[in-house]
Design a protein around this motif. Structure first.
Motif, PDB file in Angstrom:
ATOM      1  N   PHE A 152       0.869  -1.172   0.000  1.00 55.13           N
ATOM      2  CA  PHE A 152       0.000   0.000   0.000  1.00 55.13           C
ATOM      3  C   PHE A 152       0.911   1.228   0.000  1.00 55.13           C
ATOM      4  O   PHE A 152       1.809   1.344   0.839  1.00 55.13           O
ATOM      5  CB  PHE A 152      -0.900   0.017   1.230  1.00 55.13           C
ATOM      6  N   VAL A 153       0.645   2.139  -0.910  1.00 56.61           N
ATOM      7  CA  VAL A 153       1.483   3.320  -1.059  1.00 56.61           C
ATOM      8  C   VAL A 153       0.811   4.524  -0.401  1.00 56.61           C
ATOM      9  O   VAL A 153      -0.404   4.708  -0.491  1.00 56.61           O
ATOM     10  CB  VAL A 153       1.744   3.605  -2.547  1.00 56.61           C
ATOM     11  N   GLY A 154       1.607   5.339   0.289  1.00 56.14           N
ATOM     12  CA  GLY A 154       1.094   6.552   0.899  1.00 56.14           C
ATOM     13  C   GLY A 154       2.222   7.546   1.069  1.00 56.14           C
ATOM     14  O   GLY A 154       3.208   7.530   0.319  1.00 56.14           O
ATOM     15  N   THR A 155       2.099   8.409   2.074  1.00 62.47           N
ATOM     16  CA  THR A 155       3.157   9.355   2.397  1.00 62.47           C
ATOM     17  C   THR A 155       3.507   9.228   3.870  1.00 62.47           C
ATOM     18  O   THR A 155       2.735   8.684   4.660  1.00 62.47           O
ATOM     19  CB  THR A 155       2.737  10.804   2.083  1.00 62.47           C
ATOM     20  N   SER A 156       4.660   9.747   4.235  1.00 62.03           N
ATOM     21  CA  SER A 156       5.158   9.567   5.601  1.00 62.03           C
ATOM     22  C   SER A 156       4.291  10.300   6.608  1.00 62.03           C
ATOM     23  O   SER A 156       3.664  11.319   6.306  1.00 62.03           O
ATOM     24  CB  SER A 156       6.607  10.047   5.700  1.00 62.03           C
ATOM     25  N   TYR A 157       4.267   9.765   7.830  1.00 63.96           N
ATOM     26  CA  TYR A 157       3.479  10.335   8.933  1.00 63.96           C
ATOM     27  C   TYR A 157       4.268  10.117  10.209  1.00 63.96           C
ATOM     28  O   TYR A 157       4.659   8.990  10.522  1.00 63.96           O
ATOM     29  CB  TYR A 157       2.122   9.632   9.000  1.00 63.96           C
ATOM     30  N   GLY A 158       4.555  11.174  10.931  1.00 61.36           N
ATOM     31  CA  GLY A 158       5.410  11.035  12.102  1.00 61.36           C
ATOM     32  C   GLY A 158       6.861  10.968  11.675  1.00 61.36           C
ATOM     33  O   GLY A 158       7.316  11.702  10.786  1.00 61.36           O
ATOM     34  N   ALA A 159       7.612  10.065  12.284  1.00 61.78           N
ATOM     35  CA  ALA A 159       9.031   9.929  11.966  1.00 61.78           C
ATOM     36  C   ALA A 159       9.225   9.256  10.606  1.00 61.78           C
ATOM     37  O   ALA A 159       8.346   8.546  10.112  1.00 61.78           O
ATOM     38  CB  ALA A 159       9.741   9.140  13.058  1.00 61.78           C
ATOM     39  N   VAL A 160      10.391   9.480  10.028  1.00 62.90           N
ATOM     40  CA  VAL A 160      10.744   8.886   8.737  1.00 62.90           C
ATOM     41  C   VAL A 160      11.744   7.764   8.969  1.00 62.90           C
ATOM     42  O   VAL A 160      12.667   7.887   9.775  1.00 62.90           O
ATOM     43  CB  VAL A 160      11.345   9.948   7.800  1.00 62.90           C
ATOM     44  N   GLY A 161      11.553   6.644   8.266  1.00 61.30           N
ATOM     45  CA  GLY A 161      12.466   5.518   8.428  1.00 61.30           C
ATOM     46  C   GLY A 161      11.769   4.208   8.188  1.00 61.30           C
ATOM     47  O   GLY A 161      10.922   4.092   7.289  1.00 61.30           O
ATOM     48  N   THR A 162      12.067   3.213   9.036  1.00 55.36           N
ATOM     49  CA  THR A 162      11.516   1.866   8.900  1.00 55.36           C
ATOM     50  C   THR A 162      10.875   1.435  10.206  1.00 55.36           C
ATOM     51  O   THR A 162      11.441   1.655  11.281  1.00 55.36           O
ATOM     52  CB  THR A 162      12.629   0.864   8.534  1.00 55.36           C
ATOM     53  N   ALA A 163       9.693   0.832  10.116  1.00 58.12           N
ATOM     54  CA  ALA A 163       9.016   0.247  11.274  1.00 58.12           C
ATOM     55  C   ALA A 163       8.577  -1.162  10.911  1.00 58.12           C
ATOM     56  O   ALA A 163       7.932  -1.366   9.881  1.00 58.12           O
ATOM     57  CB  ALA A 163       7.806   1.084  11.686  1.00 58.12           C
TER      58      ALA A 163
END
Length: 392
Positions: free
Chosen positions: A22-33
């Motif tokens: 699923f493609v979207g945009t970043s929310y909160g911190a940027v990186g990997t979860a």
């Protein structure tokens, strides 16, 4: 442009273990979860959800489309930090609007390093998880989202499963702290003292006991029976928490000692699963779990339906037709007291020959309805009965 505005413009992708993205945009911190993707069905209470330690190592999908509208504040947090491993929403609020708001949700996610994704079709994602079951997943934003699809999927699949995960000790307190009734509006004498084993306890739970006149000693998950007795507790409580109950052998052993000494016991969520194991029943992983503040449960004793707050991915494997003899025969008879009206999953256990009971849901109403508040009073009644029998 603020840091928050900049991060909201970065590309992000959610990758599921079965290969769907699923493609979207970043929310909160940027990186990997990385974590287990699960969905929560509450239309409100997002702050209580993300600060609930039971959500440790999970990527939470909010099925309600608008998230962050009322911001966040210090009063509604259920712990000292955000515990979700990652956060997935459809429409993130551009700015909060509430007289109680002290900070925007996305600012708090950024401040605490929680990676999220917005702009996702959470309806389609929830339907997918309903069909395929909760599964490992990863949120990748910024530079990490630019890796190849194969590399992202490999990262997701290499993480450990929630089955076999032992997490309670990771989210528990390090040392005992005490919640006094006088700090929560109680003006009379203290009625009883309770030792609460913290496997991921929500802050509101001991407050619900304290406001009824109960002194609560919140104790680390690794506490022993001897340490519990040293508190002078009239009753023992085991909280909610994350992870697989099959890994909770130390807590099961402690609870068996509590039951052997006929100390009144009340457990919720993880505590319900531990009571099930202590009685000799097994546990198993649910396909997609129960998470949200609108879960219908039948109290089989009264015939009443309670709308409950829940967050669990495992359940007790006990016969619905009862009472039955507990597999651990020394503990006598037990019955399933509550069942889910969605799927007939065991939602509560009641011992008939011991002062012990438990439920699979969260009666403290943080967030959620107040239908189950009576359970705290039932626990107090158990302690009152035990005290009167000692006097005789």
């Amino acid at each position: 442009m603020t840091e928050q505005e900049a991060t909201q413009k970065l590309p992000a992708v959610l990758v599921l273990d079965d290969g769907r993205t699923f493609v979207g945009t970043s929310y909160g911190a940027v990186g990997t979860a990385l974590g287990e993707a699960v969905f929560a069905t509450g239309m409100t209470g997002y702050q209580e959800t993300i600060t609930d330690p039971s959500y440790a190592r999970q990527l939470v999908v909010q099925t309600a489309p608008h998230i962050g509208n009322t911001g966040v504040n210090a009063d509604d947090a259920e712990s000292q930090r955000i515990w979700v491993a990652g956060y997935i929403v459809r429409d993130a609020a551009r700015r909060p609007s509430s007289w109680r708001s002290q900070q925007s949700l996305d600012d708090q996610l950024l401040e605490q390093g929680v990676v999220g994704i917005q702009g996702v079709d959470t309806r389609a994602l929830t339907r997918h998880l309903r069909e395929r079951g909760a599964m490992n997943a990863g949120i990748f934003s910024g530079d990490s989202a630019e890796q190849s699809a194969d590399a992202l999927l490999r990262t997701v699949r290499e993480q450990p499963s929630m089955e076999g995960a032992r997490l309670a000790e990771e989210v528990s307190v390090d040392k005992v702290h005490t919640i006094e009734p006088s700090d929560h509006g109680w003006e009379g004498e203290t009625k009883f003292t309770v030792a609460a084993l913290d496997l991921g306890i929500k802050a509101t739970t001991p407050r619900r006991l304290a406001e009824r006149g109960i002194r609560v000693h919140v104790m680390p998950a690794a506490s022993t029976y001897e340490q519990i007795r040293e508190t002078g507790a009239d009753g023992v409580f085991i909280s909610n928490g994350p992870g697989d109950p099959a890994t909770a052998d130390p807590q099961v052993a402690v609870l068996r000692q509590v039951l052997e000494h006929r100390i009144p016991f009340f457990g919720i969520c993880f505590g319900n699963q531990i009571l099930g194991r202590a009685l000799g029943f097994g546990t198993y992983k649910l396909r997609f779990g129960h998470r949200g503040i609108n879960q219908p449960v039948l109290d089989r004793r009264t015939g009443k339906v309670e709308i409950t707050s829940q967050n669990h991915g495992f359940a007790v494997d006990a016969p619905l037709d009862g009472p039955v003899q507990a597999p651990e025969e020394r503990f006598g008879r037990v019955e399933v007291s509550h069942v889910s009206l969605n799927d007939q999953v065991v939602e509560g256990l009641s011992c008939l020959d011991l002062p012990a009971f438990s439920v699979q849901y969260h009666p403290e109403a943080a967030a959620g309805p107040h239908d189950s508040a009576y359970l705290f009073d039932r626990f107090i009644d158990l302690m009152s009965t035990a005290q009167s029998q000692e006097v005789k």
